[in-house]
Design a protein around this motif. Structure first.
Motif, mmCIF file in Angstrom:
data_model
loop_
_atom_site.group_PDB
_atom_site.id
_atom_site.type_symbol
_atom_site.label_atom_id
_atom_site.label_comp_id
_atom_site.label_asym_id
_atom_site.label_seq_id
_atom_site.Cartn_x
_atom_site.Cartn_y
_atom_site.Cartn_z
ATOM 1 N N ASN A 9 0.874 -1.173 0.000
ATOM 2 C CA ASN A 9 0.000 0.000 0.000
ATOM 3 C C ASN A 9 0.908 1.218 0.000
ATOM 4 N N LYS A 11 0.115 4.240 -0.336
ATOM 5 C CA LYS A 11 -0.522 5.448 0.212
ATOM 6 C C LYS A 11 -0.250 6.631 -0.737
ATOM 7 N N HIS A 96 -9.687 1.486 4.547
ATOM 8 C CA HIS A 96 -8.434 1.625 5.292
ATOM 9 C C HIS A 96 -8.664 2.582 6.473
ATOM 10 N N GLU A 165 -5.946 -4.933 10.362
ATOM 11 C CA GLU A 165 -4.941 -3.901 10.600
ATOM 12 C C GLU A 165 -5.229 -3.177 11.917
ATOM 13 N N ILE A 170 -0.146 0.540 12.829
ATOM 14 C CA ILE A 170 0.105 1.081 11.494
ATOM 15 C C ILE A 170 1.095 2.230 11.546
ATOM 16 N N GLY A 171 2.209 2.062 10.840
ATOM 17 C CA GLY A 171 3.187 3.137 10.717
ATOM 18 C C GLY A 171 3.910 3.459 12.012
ATOM 19 N N GLY A 203 0.238 -3.791 9.453
ATOM 20 C CA GLY A 203 0.646 -2.927 10.566
ATOM 21 C C GLY A 203 2.090 -3.192 10.904
ATOM 22 N N SER A 204 2.984 -2.336 10.361
ATOM 23 C CA SER A 204 4.429 -2.457 10.607
ATOM 24 C C SER A 204 4.986 -3.826 10.222
ATOM 25 N N LEU A 223 -0.637 -6.826 4.322
ATOM 26 C CA LEU A 223 -0.846 -5.526 3.683
ATOM 27 C C LEU A 223 0.261 -4.635 4.252
ATOM 28 N N GLY A 225 2.598 -1.200 4.301
ATOM 29 C CA GLY A 225 2.712 0.217 3.971
ATOM 30 C C GLY A 225 4.163 0.610 3.750
ATOM 31 N N GLY A 226 4.780 1.177 4.785
ATOM 32 C CA GLY A 226 6.134 1.731 4.686
ATOM 33 C C GLY A 226 7.147 0.824 4.000
HETATM 34 P P1 PGA Z 1 2.602 0.170 7.674
HETATM 35 O O1 PGA Z 1 1.153 0.459 7.008
HETATM 36 O O2 PGA Z 1 3.089 -1.137 7.097
HETATM 37 O O3 PGA Z 1 3.432 1.335 7.288
HETATM 38 O O4 PGA Z 1 2.373 0.055 9.153
HETATM 39 C C1 PGA Z 1 0.224 -0.578 6.794
HETATM 40 C C2 PGA Z 1 -1.033 -0.022 6.187
HETATM 41 O O5 PGA Z 1 -1.436 1.091 6.538
HETATM 42 O O6 PGA Z 1 -1.682 -0.679 5.335
#
Ligand code: PGA
Length: 242
Positions: A9, A11, A96, A165, A170-171, A203-204, A223, A225-226
């Motif tokens: 993702n 973003k 999300h 999530e 998350i993040g 989530g991380s 899923l 993100g970063g």
């Molecule tokens: P993250 O984000 O891996 O940066 O924690 C996950 C997400 O928001 O889908």
């Protein structure tokens, strides 16, 4: 057998030029990826057309980060399933926590978007999860069951991915312990009419925790993100060790 789906993702990150740089590093690493793993990149709208071309013939499926419920109309800033389908998008993230938190997304609009995605042959990735406050108040299960109940009304569970999530993970670098994520995902599965829906953890997720996450029996993917923004990191994640 349940499908494994690993989705990035992005973003609101990466210009078109940056997206192409990413692929130069990332695509060759897929030669090691077992073919049964579905790899998806959910990218900003402006990257979709160019990635649709660059990913053609690769193992990577293209995903968007939202879809409106109407086919067209006076909905400034929105995008329709028809538009996404036309350019080869296959997946779309819906609900999300950032959409729920910053843009007023509700379980009701999530439900409308899920049905619209399926109408155009897209596979929705429905995100559910609790805040830290809700977790501390022992509300995790009831919150998630509520999100599923309302979100999934009249949704076809044969074309669906769910992502658990926890918002506090998350993040933040604060990953939910793999065993606890596995437990909550078991609760999610118990609410479904189709037990084969792939359920991801998000989530991380990082190169150093993906192996443990994917070793859990209920977890069918991630899923990310970063860590999906760096080719080497995302490559290590899709090529997790079994
Ligand atoms: P993250 O984000 O891996 O940066 O924690 C996950 C997400 O928001 O889908």
């Amino acid at each position: 057998m349940r499908k494994i789906v690993i989705a990035g993702n992005w973003k609101m990150f990466k210009t078109q030029a940056e997206s192409q740089d990413f692929l130069t590093g990332f695509l060759p690493t897929l030669e090691e990826t077992p073919p049964e793993r579905e790899v998806v990149l959910c990218v900003p709208y402006t990257d979709l057309s160019i990635l649709s071309k660059s990913l053609h013939g690769s193992l990577v499926q293209l995903g968007a980060q939202n879809v409106h419920w109407a086919e067209s109309g006076a909905y400034t800033g929105e995008i329709s399933g028809l538009m996404l389908e036309e350019i080869g998008v296959r997946y779309v993230i819906i609900g999300h926590s950032e959409r729920r938190q910053f843009f007023g997304e509700t379980d009701e609009t999530v439900n409308l978007r899920l049905k619209a995605a399926q109408k155009y042959g897209l596979t929705p990735i429905l995100c559910v999860g609790e805040t830290k406050q809700q977790r501390d108040a022992q509300e995790t299960e009831s919150l998630i069951i509520g999100q599923l109940k309302q979100g999934l009304v009249d949704v076809d569970q044969t074309n669906l991915v769910i992502a658990y999530e926890p918002i506090w993970a998350i993040g933040t670098g604060d990953t939910c312990e793999a065993k606890e994520a596995n437990r909550v995902i078991g609760v999610i599965r118990s609410q479904l009419t189709n037990p084969d829906v792939p359920i991801q953890y998000g989530g991380s997720v990082k190169p150093n925790n993906i192996d443990e996450i994917m070793a859990q029996p209920e977890i069918d993917g991630a899923l990310v993100g970063g860590a999906s923004l760096e080719a080497a990191d995302f490559a290590r994640i899709v090529n997790y060790l079994q």
